[in-house]
Design a protein around this motif. Structure first.
Motif, short mmCIF file in Angstrom:
data_model
loop_
_atom_site.label_atom_id
_atom_site.label_comp_id
_atom_site.label_asym_id
_atom_site.label_seq_id
_atom_site.Cartn_x
_atom_site.Cartn_y
_atom_site.Cartn_z
N UNK A 1 0.85 -1.21 0.00
CA UNK A 1 0.00 0.00 0.00
C UNK A 1 0.88 1.25 0.00
N UNK A 2 0.73 2.08 -1.03
CA UNK A 2 1.56 3.28 -1.18
C UNK A 2 0.83 4.55 -0.75
N UNK A 3 1.60 5.60 -0.64
CA UNK A 3 1.12 7.01 -0.57
C UNK A 3 0.55 7.45 0.77
N UNK A 4 0.44 6.54 1.75
CA UNK A 4 -0.09 6.92 3.06
C UNK A 4 1.00 7.49 3.94
N UNK A 5 0.75 7.52 5.25
CA UNK A 5 -0.48 7.06 5.90
C UNK A 5 -1.60 8.09 5.84
N UNK A 6 -2.84 7.57 5.93
CA UNK A 6 -4.03 8.41 6.00
C UNK A 6 -4.74 8.05 7.31
N UNK A 7 -5.17 9.06 8.06
CA UNK A 7 -5.71 8.77 9.40
C UNK A 7 -7.02 7.99 9.39
N UNK B 1 1.20 -6.92 5.69
CA UNK B 1 1.35 -6.32 4.36
C UNK B 1 2.52 -5.36 4.46
N UNK B 2 2.87 -4.76 3.33
CA UNK B 2 3.93 -3.74 3.35
C UNK B 2 3.35 -2.39 2.97
N UNK B 3 3.71 -1.38 3.75
CA UNK B 3 3.27 -0.01 3.48
C UNK B 3 4.47 0.80 3.02
N UNK B 4 4.30 1.53 1.94
CA UNK B 4 5.35 2.46 1.50
C UNK B 4 4.83 3.87 1.76
N UNK C 1 2.87 4.03 13.24
CA UNK C 1 3.21 3.19 14.39
C UNK C 1 2.27 1.99 14.49
N UNK C 2 1.00 2.21 14.15
CA UNK C 2 0.07 1.08 14.18
C UNK C 2 0.43 0.07 13.09
N UNK C 3 0.86 0.55 11.92
CA UNK C 3 1.31 -0.37 10.85
C UNK C 3 2.42 -1.27 11.38
N UNK C 4 3.42 -0.63 12.00
CA UNK C 4 4.57 -1.40 12.51
C UNK C 4 4.14 -2.32 13.64
N UNK C 5 3.27 -1.82 14.52
CA UNK C 5 2.85 -2.61 15.69
C UNK C 5 2.09 -3.86 15.26
N UNK C 6 1.44 -3.79 14.10
CA UNK C 6 0.69 -4.95 13.62
C UNK C 6 1.57 -5.93 12.86
N UNK C 7 2.87 -5.69 12.86
CA UNK C 7 3.79 -6.61 12.20
C UNK C 7 3.93 -6.34 10.72
N UNK C 8 3.42 -5.20 10.26
CA UNK C 8 3.57 -4.86 8.85
C UNK C 8 4.93 -4.22 8.63
#
Ligand code: ZN
Length: 452
Positions: free
Chosen positions: A257-263, A280-283, A297-304
């Protein structure tokens, strides 16, 4: 003589109607003016009408999108019918001046979302009733109405309820005027947090009079910053939540998922990943990580995996070596501050890359092998069709974006679909390591051919 009298009477009657209309137009104009500053979407339509015993001064927007406009007219008609019913069936004391005033505000969040807020007031015998407020949501790209539950991530009502309790208990002048059972009314399930507009600053809640404060306070607006109603990550602070064991021999696919993060929309996507316990991976873009650190931080905390997509999405092909190096430094600084580490992967904006760019980026450059074109279609079903048509997805990296409502909606369908099809959902690094037995190399481009 009779004809003369008749004409005289007729002219008096016409004059009376005109005075009444002028008066109604004036009232409507004054009433609607209060909301004019926040009428930014569509064209305002104003209707003034005397239809004894009722008068109506109504204002509502038309957006040019047929389905949405029809729905808005239907909402106005429903409010009008409820008004008629209320007073027609009241006990006979109908005044000659029973007036419905209706106006609206619009709020935008992203280029597809609008929140429409209606304000309704009755005038009976020259007395104004307390104003009532209603909220509706529309996707103007999809040309459809949206419901609050689909629009917001889970638990937002619980978080908003906690915030509101504290806010009203502590804030002058509210804290001394709160009605008796106000804290019960502020419970998440009481419906009070269904009436809101999404804005860039946060979620703007509208609270009707006489629910937590007396009528004289009017409609209360409570702006809650997104950070205050962010899903909690304290439960999985120590260890990433995702506990899935990946079997290198079984089919795997990586969602990116690109272009975020969006709240809002990134959190909707994270809700899905959390529910199914997958990663998943977020860019992410540096400037957005800076604006919404709690989402990354939530992305990372969820193991992404949280990779970089540059600081602000410039086309790297047009930047000098120095400018690219500066961009890498700016983004690293933000990632270190927010996530405690530099990004380990990089996805170039627009996929634009060459060996010069790769040599300047001290990370593996990650492209994709299935493009959902979600940014273009803005349609969850179209995204699903595209993925289904892509054939065998084993080893594939799927490109999506975390800043569109439709992409979040697509994720809700896509994740269970992929799991049913027996794919394991992995991060890009897991794909490189487990599927290819490689260690991701800095300055190397991992392109379409690699992820097959
Ligand atoms: Zn991008």
């Amino acid at each position: 003589m009779l004809a003369f009298l008749f004409l005289l009477l007729l002219s008096c009657y016409v004059k009376y109607i005109n005075i009444k209309i002028d008066n109604l137009q004036e009232k409507t104009h004054t009433y609607c003016k209060a909301y004019a500053d926040a009428q930014n979407v569509g064209e305002p339509i104003t209707v003034t009408q005397c239809d004894a015993p009722f008068s109506y001064g109504l204002q509502y927007p038309q957006t040019g999108q047929e389905k949405i406009d029809e729905r808005i007219v239907q909402i106005v008609n429903d409010i009008r019918s409820a008004f008629n019913d209320k007073y027609l069936h009241s006990d006979g004391c109908l005044s000659a001046d029973t007036t419905l005033l209706l106006s609206y505000e619009t709020y935008t969040f992203s280029d597809s979302h609008i929140s429409l807020i209606f304000y309704e007031t009755h005038i009976i015998n020259n007395v104004f009733s307390p104003t009532k407020v209603y909220a509706y949501h529309f996707d103007i790209r999809q040309n459809e109405e949206q419901l609050a539950d689909d629009l917001m991530y889970k638990n937002f009502r619980e978080c908003a309820s906690r915030y509101a309790q504290k806010y009203f208990q502590e804030t002058v002048p509210y804290k001394n005027a709160l009605l008796k059972n106000y804290n019960e009314s502020l419970l998440p399930e009481k419906g009070l947090f269904d009436c809101f507009a999404l804005t860039f600053e946060g979620v703007l809640f509208f609270i009707n009079p006489n629910i937590i404060l007396p009528d004289s306070y009017g409609v209360i607006r409570l702006l809650v910053p997104y950070e205050e109603i962010q899903p909690s990550i304290s439960n999985y602070d120590d260890e990433p939540k995702n506990s899935q064991k990946i079997d290198p021999k079984k089919p795997m696919v990586a969602l990116t998922f690109d272009d975020g993060p969006n709240p809002v929309y990134t959190n909707l996507i994270l809700d899905v990943l959390e529910e199914y316990d997958v990663s998943a991976s977020f860019f992410d873009l540096g400037f957005l990580v800076e604006s919404y650190p709690y989402v990354s931080r939530r992305e990372a905390a969820l193991g992404c995996e949280v990779g970089s997509h540059s600081y602000d999405h410039k086309n790297l092909s047009e930047l000098s070596d120095d400018q690219i190096e500066q961009d890498v430094m700016d983004t690293s600084r933000v990632f270190c501050k927010v996530l405690g580490q530099e990004p380990s992967l990089f996805r170039p904006p627009y996929g634009n890359r060459d060996q010069r760019i790769a040599n300047l980026i001290p990370m593996p450059l990650i492209l994709w092998s299935v493009d959902t074109l979600d940014w273009k279609s803005r349609n969850a079903n179209t995204v699903m069709e595209l993925v289904k048509d892509a054939g065998n997805l084993d080893g594939k990296v799927i490109l999506m974006h975390s800043i569109h409502e439709s992409s979040a909606e697509a994720t809700k369908m896509l994740v269970p679909y992929l799991l049913e099809e027996n794919y394991q959902l992995v991060t890009v690094s897991q794909m490189i390591e487990l599927r290819h037995g490689d260690t991701p190399q800095n300055n190397r481009i991992y392109g379409y051919d690699y992820f097959q």
